[in-house]
Design a protein around this motif. Structure first.
Motif, PDB file in Angstrom:
ATOM      1  N   ASN A  81       0.903  -1.221   0.111  1.00 56.07           N
ATOM      2  CA  ASN A  81       0.123  -0.015  -0.114  1.00 56.07           C
ATOM      3  C   ASN A  81       0.900   1.198   0.165  1.00 56.07           C
ATOM      4  OD1 ASN A  81      -2.278  -1.470  -0.180  1.00 56.07           O
ATOM      5  ND2 ASN A  81      -2.532  -1.672   2.057  1.00 56.07           N
ATOM      6  N   PHE A 100       2.318   1.731  -3.443  1.00 59.05           N
ATOM      7  CA  PHE A 100       1.503   2.192  -4.537  1.00 59.05           C
ATOM      8  C   PHE A 100       1.119   3.656  -4.559  1.00 59.05           C
ATOM      9  CE2 PHE A 100      -3.035   2.927  -5.930  1.00 59.05           C
ATOM     10  CZ  PHE A 100      -2.878   2.194  -7.083  1.00 59.05           C
ATOM     11  N   GLU A 140      -9.603   3.419  -5.163  1.00 58.79           N
ATOM     12  CA  GLU A 140      -8.437   2.627  -4.394  1.00 58.79           C
ATOM     13  C   GLU A 140      -9.178   2.363  -3.104  1.00 58.79           C
ATOM     14  OE1 GLU A 140      -5.473  -0.414  -4.534  1.00 58.79           O
ATOM     15  OE2 GLU A 140      -6.557   0.866  -6.173  1.00 58.79           O
ATOM     16  N   ARG A 177       0.751  -3.070 -10.293  1.00 62.50           N
ATOM     17  CA  ARG A 177       0.925  -3.139  -8.859  1.00 62.50           C
ATOM     18  C   ARG A 177       2.242  -3.951  -8.493  1.00 62.50           C
ATOM     19  NH1 ARG A 177      -3.003  -1.272  -4.990  1.00 62.50           N
ATOM     20  NH2 ARG A 177      -1.674  -2.076  -3.575  1.00 62.50           N
TER      21      ARG A 177
END
Length: 693
Positions: free
Chosen positions: A133, A136, A255, A193
């Protein structure tokens, strides 16, 4: 092994390019370019080592992450300074934002462990690192900043002059290539990702191609180039950044929906997205926000507060395209309000009738009644000083004048309008949109410069109005001249009747002809009066069959009796008898006035090739070739002392309306011959117009 060689070549090339940039240009632009290329080279080095040294792969990948955290700051600063004109040496708002973003990336890098950014159980055997996370969102920020830098480079390219573009285009394309390949690399990571380090050879090759373009530009260009980015483009860039932030926020919201799931209703997220879009649109359309952004751009990125070339061209275009005096004044006020961030204005001009300065135009301001006397202290202050008056500065306090209308209408500035030394008026500007905006000498100088241009435009407009009015009066005078000419001919006819009456009054035939002539003259006067009532309108030719022989003979007796001989054949034409008689009478009277009493005048009616004609010949004074070429048939040109210069001009107009023509031959001292030709067949389309007078 070949991948390593390519990466090493790219690293050396980037470091060499950065070092040369710093050596050749020891300004902020050179320093930021050196920093951007060095950070890119370090990222390439650490990524290569993470693959080449498997034992320390994650250590080198952590170093690469540190280099990636430096890319946003250095590339944004490089894009804002490369090949652009240097501004004040101070840190601007956008630079501060970039620095804050860089610290944010560094803090994010320090706050989270490496496995929060990505995890790779088989790395470097399998060249894939799956993003966590933190990774990202980290790469979202990095890619956004790189996109902003790429847009800045594109802006520099589009604002370059042809000469500057020739010098820097390859260098800009090279820098854009470096950013483009980095954006591609990070976009692929966000899309899947995962960081796919199989793209490293591609990245290295593109770095080498970009370095080759930059080297070619540095070798071939002559001298240094600095490009000034227009304020309009800078403002649009801010708008683009705001829209970009909004789109990124939408992406983050989408997201986040994956993790919040059913706890956060989908309709609520869509509602928030639309509300945020409406709020952004309101902000972008706000005059206050626009002014705030422009002031910030001026303070932080430009030496001068205004783009004088753009402002001057725009203002000149607005003045030149004004269709009326009222629109001109409106555009002057609108330009002042737009340039200086003012909410409204009024324009005062000196008027002779009230003998004072009256508000004649308004823009986003309520009407200001009353007249300001030329003897008032405010007018005297402007005449004596010639200043642009900032009401808030208290410049008027020392003058001792009290001007309640200034406070009542929230006036901020007063700009005098001069015609050399004469004060023709002044402009009052209302409330300032950005209350705490500081107005400096640049504002006052530009206000005065625009005022000079506005003064000339106003004077030209007034002169145009006066010329138009003078032309209207001239048109009335011309009409009056035509009327006087017709009356002159009628009076001449009456005078001849009176002269002949002393000799032939007892003759019954003369009495009959006299009554007929008087009746015809009175009828012509009534027609003339009727046309004057419809002045400016067009009237139709009263077409009918006319016997030219009878018409010429009758007119000859009206003019000079037995002095004029008439001969020829009877010719019937379709024409307006009254108008044709005017032509014949004008030509006969001219012949009589150009001849001595004993010299004969002859009128002939005939036909040649189906076209009827009237030919009038005299043996009078005649005309020179020069006069016939330059003045004959021209209005108000005559050789007669008492003439008006209208007769022949009127004759030609009448004949042309009938579709015919007038020919003339003359020899100075030997007389003249005028021939009026009617069109063959004498068929004239119904509805032909003639001048009413």
């Amino acid at each position: 092994m070949s991948d390593v060689i390519i990466s090493i070549a790219a690293i050396i090339t980037l470091l060499a390019g950065g070092g040369y940039a710093l050596y050749s240009d020891r300004s902020r632009a050179g320093l930021f370019l050196f920093a951007a290329l060095t950070a890119t080279a370090l990222l390439e080095l650490f990524d290569m080592l993470s693959l080449a040294v498997p034992a320390d792969a994650f250590f080198w990948k952590k170093c690469a992450l540190m280099a990636e955290s430096l890319l946003p700051l250095f590339w944004i600063l490089c894009s804002l300074t490369f090949a652009r004109q240097p501004g004040p040496r101070k840190t601007g708002l956008m630079a501060k934002v970039a620095i804050a973003a860089a610290f944010l990336f560094s803090a994010l890098f320090q706050m989270y462990p490496l496995n929060a950014f990505f995890y790779a159980p088989d790395f470097p055997g399998e060249r894939l690192l799956f993003l966590g996370n933190a990774g990202f969102f980290f790469y979202i920020g990095v890619m956004t900043c790189l996109v902003v830098a790429l847009v800045n480079f594109e802006t520099t390219l589009t604002n370059a002059s042809p000469n500057a573009l020739w010098r820097v285009k390859f260098e800009l394309i090279g820098l854009g290539t470096i950013l483009a390949v980095q954006i591609f690399y990070f976009s692929q990571a966000l899309l899947y990702r995962s960081l796919n380090m199989n793209y490293l050879p591609l990245r290295s090759l593109m770095y080498l191609a970009a370095a080759a373009l930059m080297a070619y530009s540095l070798v071939c260009r002559r001298g240094n180039v600095r490009i000034q980015v227009s304020r309009q483009v800078a403002f649009k860039s801010v708008v683009l950044c705001a829209v970009g932030v909004y789109l990124v926020a939408l992406g983050i919201l989408g997201e986040g929906m994956k993790y919040l799931g059913g706890t956060f209703p989908r309709t609520m997220s869509i509602t928030l997205a639309f509300l945020a879009g409406i709020a952004l649109l309101i902000l972008l359309l706000s005059e206050r926000v626009k002014r705030e952004v422009k002031v910030v751009l001026h303070k932080n990125f430009y030496q001068n507060k205004y783009d004088y070339r753009t402002q001057w061209l725009r203002f000149t275009e607005q003045l030149s395209t004004s269709r009326s005096g009222e629109e001109l004044l409106q555009r002057i006020l609108a330009a002042y309000c737009d340039i200086f961030g003012i909410g409204g204005g009024a324009l005062f001009l000196y008027e002779e009738e009230p003998s004072g300065y009256c508000a004649t135009a308004y823009y986003e301001m309520d009407p200001i009644p009353g007249v300001i006397s030329p003897d008032s202290s405010l007018v005297g202050f402007m005449k004596n000083r010639g200043w642009v008056i900032n009401v808030k500065d208290g410049n008027l306090d020392g003058d001792g004048g009290k001007y309640p209308f200034l406070e009542r209408n929230c006036i901020s500035f007063i700009i005098p309008l001069f015609d050399v030394e004469r004060l023709i008026g002044f402009i009052t500007l209302g409330r300032v949109i950005k209350e705490n905006e500081e107005y400096i000498y640049e504002d006052y100088d530009l206000m005065k410069t625009i005022a000079r241009q506005a003064s000339q435009a106003i004077l030209h407009q007034r002169l145009s109005d006066e010329i138009a009015q003078a032309r209207e009066m001239e048109a009335i005078g011309n009409v009056a001249t035509f009327v006087v000419h017709d009356l002159k001919n009628l009076v001449a006819t009456l005078s001849l009747i009176v002269d002949n009456a002393t000799k032939y009054m007892q003759n019954p035939d003369f009495q009959k002809d006299m009554l007929t002539s008087l009746n015809n003259t009175a009828e012509k006067m009534r027609i003339l009066i009727g046309r004057l009532k419809n002045l400016g309108d067009k009237s139709l030719l009263n077409l009918q069959t006319v016997d030219l022989m009878e018409l010429v003979d009758r007119t000859a007796h009206m003019v000079a009796g037995e002095k004029i001989t008439v001969s020829g054949t009877t010719e019937m034409v379709t024409a307006d008898g009254e108008e044709v008689q005017k032509v014949v009478m004008n030509l006969l009277i001219n012949a009589v006035e150009a001849s001595d009493p004993e010299q004969p005048i002859h009128a002939e009616i005939g036909n040649n090739g189906g076209a009827a004609f009237i030919r009038i010949a005299d043996q009078g004074c005649g005309m020179s070739d020069h006069y016939m070429r330059t003045k004959l048939f021209k209005p108000f040109k005559t050789t007669k002392k008492q003439g008006l210069g209208i007769g022949l001009y009127q004759c030609r107009k009448i004949v042309e309306n009938h579709g015919g023509r007038i020919e003339v031959s003359s020899l100075e001292g030997s007389g003249s011959v005028f021939t009026v030709w009617f069109p063959a067949g004498t068929e004239i389309r119904p509805g032909t117009f003639v001048d009413s007078v």
